[in-house]
Design an enzyme around this catalytic site. Structure first.
Site, mmCIF file in Angstrom:
data_model
loop_
_atom_site.group_PDB
_atom_site.id
_atom_site.type_symbol
_atom_site.label_atom_id
_atom_site.label_comp_id
_atom_site.label_asym_id
_atom_site.label_seq_id
_atom_site.Cartn_x
_atom_site.Cartn_y
_atom_site.Cartn_z
ATOM 1 N N HIS A 67 -29.487 -27.629 71.761
ATOM 2 C CA HIS A 67 -28.176 -27.281 71.207
ATOM 3 C C HIS A 67 -27.666 -25.966 71.793
ATOM 4 C CE1 HIS A 67 -25.708 -25.288 67.980
ATOM 5 N NE2 HIS A 67 -25.059 -26.427 68.097
ATOM 6 N N GLU A 70 -26.372 -26.599 75.217
ATOM 7 C CA GLU A 70 -25.045 -27.239 75.143
ATOM 8 C C GLU A 70 -23.948 -26.173 75.037
ATOM 9 O OE1 GLU A 70 -22.237 -28.343 71.769
ATOM 10 O OE2 GLU A 70 -24.146 -29.356 71.406
ATOM 11 N N HIS A 71 -24.149 -25.206 74.165
ATOM 12 C CA HIS A 71 -23.158 -24.132 73.997
ATOM 13 C C HIS A 71 -22.937 -23.375 75.300
ATOM 14 C CE1 HIS A 71 -22.268 -23.250 69.569
ATOM 15 N NE2 HIS A 71 -22.840 -24.442 69.582
ATOM 16 N N GLU A 142 -23.538 -20.651 62.779
ATOM 17 C CA GLU A 142 -23.448 -22.112 62.649
ATOM 18 C C GLU A 142 -24.624 -22.651 61.836
ATOM 19 O OE1 GLU A 142 -23.248 -26.071 65.557
ATOM 20 O OE2 GLU A 142 -22.941 -24.061 66.405
#
Length: 277
Positions: A67, A70-71, A142
């Site tokens: 993840h 991905e950012h 997040e």
């Protein structure tokens, strides 16, 4: 470049498949009656792939790395990919699941330009000590946001109650503590292992042709040498961890999820068998 073309009409969906010489799998779903074009570029790499072997070397990366990667893929040496999409009016996004990471856009014009942006952001990583550290605070917020989401919590409480060792029980974004261990070297190790075009697929839906798609790909995609990645998972006991997890949240209606754990293999529990459990 050379590619293999095929039609995939047996499923009832008019789809065209092309095996590109770079190793990339391309799926086109022609739709002449829609105004928007949708494109998705994905890799078979997700949150559960935290331990793997490449060329005899074993890598064990922190939870949440997929993840985090991905950012960081949206940032390049020349700026942010979202800014490039904004110039053409395209809407872009990305997501990470347990076993895949995907980057996507939709647009009503300038398809070739947007496809080039998508290819560049996925195939040209740019990680520095500074930009990797900067992302920790953003992703940390997040993680805390999802910790306050009852629907998210009930799902992972179920997974933690079912799995002893399998990383599927770990939040896709990881924890504030685990992401603090991620470095640019971590991201490059995972990128080089899993973001190989032989492990990826590009899917496009809209009023486009094979030739138009191939023209953009041939100009912007370079062939990859295939990387053999061996995913490593600890043996998971068949028994569950616990049969009930309860947590209090301020909700209008109680939420619950029910899970059934079975051994992996060709023989599966049928819906009828589950009904009798």
């Amino acid at each position: 470049e050379m590619c293999i073309r095929d039609s995939m009409g047996s499923s009832g969906i008019n789809a065209e498949y092309m095996g590109h010489s770079s190793g990339l799998k391309i799926y086109i779903y022609p739709r002449s009656n829609v105004k928007s074009v949708y494109a998705l570029f994905g890799t078979k790499y997700g949150s559960v792939n935290t331990k793997f072997k490449v060329q005899g070397k074993v890598f064990n990366v922190p939870d949440g790395t997929a993840h985090y990667l991905e950012h960081k893929m949206f940032e390049s040496e020349h700026g942010d990919a979202f800014a490039e999409y904004a110039k053409t009016g395209a809407v872009a996004n990305a997501y990470t699941s347990f076993n895949q990471t995907c980057y996507l856009f939709s647009s009503t014009s300038k398809f070739e330009e947007n496809l080039k942006t998508l290819i560049n952001l996925v195939t040209k990583p740019y990680f520095t000590d500074e930009n990797v550290l900067k992302e920790q605070g953003i992703i940390g917020q997040e993680i805390k946001m999802y910790d306050d989401n009852p629907n998210w919590k009930v799902e992972f409480n179920l997974l933690k109650a079912m799995y002893h060792k399998h990383p599927v029980k770990i939040d896709i974004a990881g924890t504030v503590e685990s992401i603090a261990k991620i470095t640019k070297e971590t991201l490059y190790d995972c990128y080089n292992a899993y973001y190989n075009l032989n492990n990826m697929a590009l899917c496009i839906v809209g009023d486009v042709t094979q030739d138009k798609v191939l023209e953009v790909i041939d100009k912007n995609v370079k062939a990859n040498e295939k990387v053999l990645v061996e995913d490593i998972f600890e043996k998971e006991p068949l028994e569950i961890v616990k049969n009930l997890v309860e947590e209090e949240f301020s909700v209008n209606m109680p939420l619950f999820q029910l899970g059934f754990k079975e051994d992996s293999g060709d023989v599966r529990i049928s819906a009828k068998d589950i009904a009798y459990i």
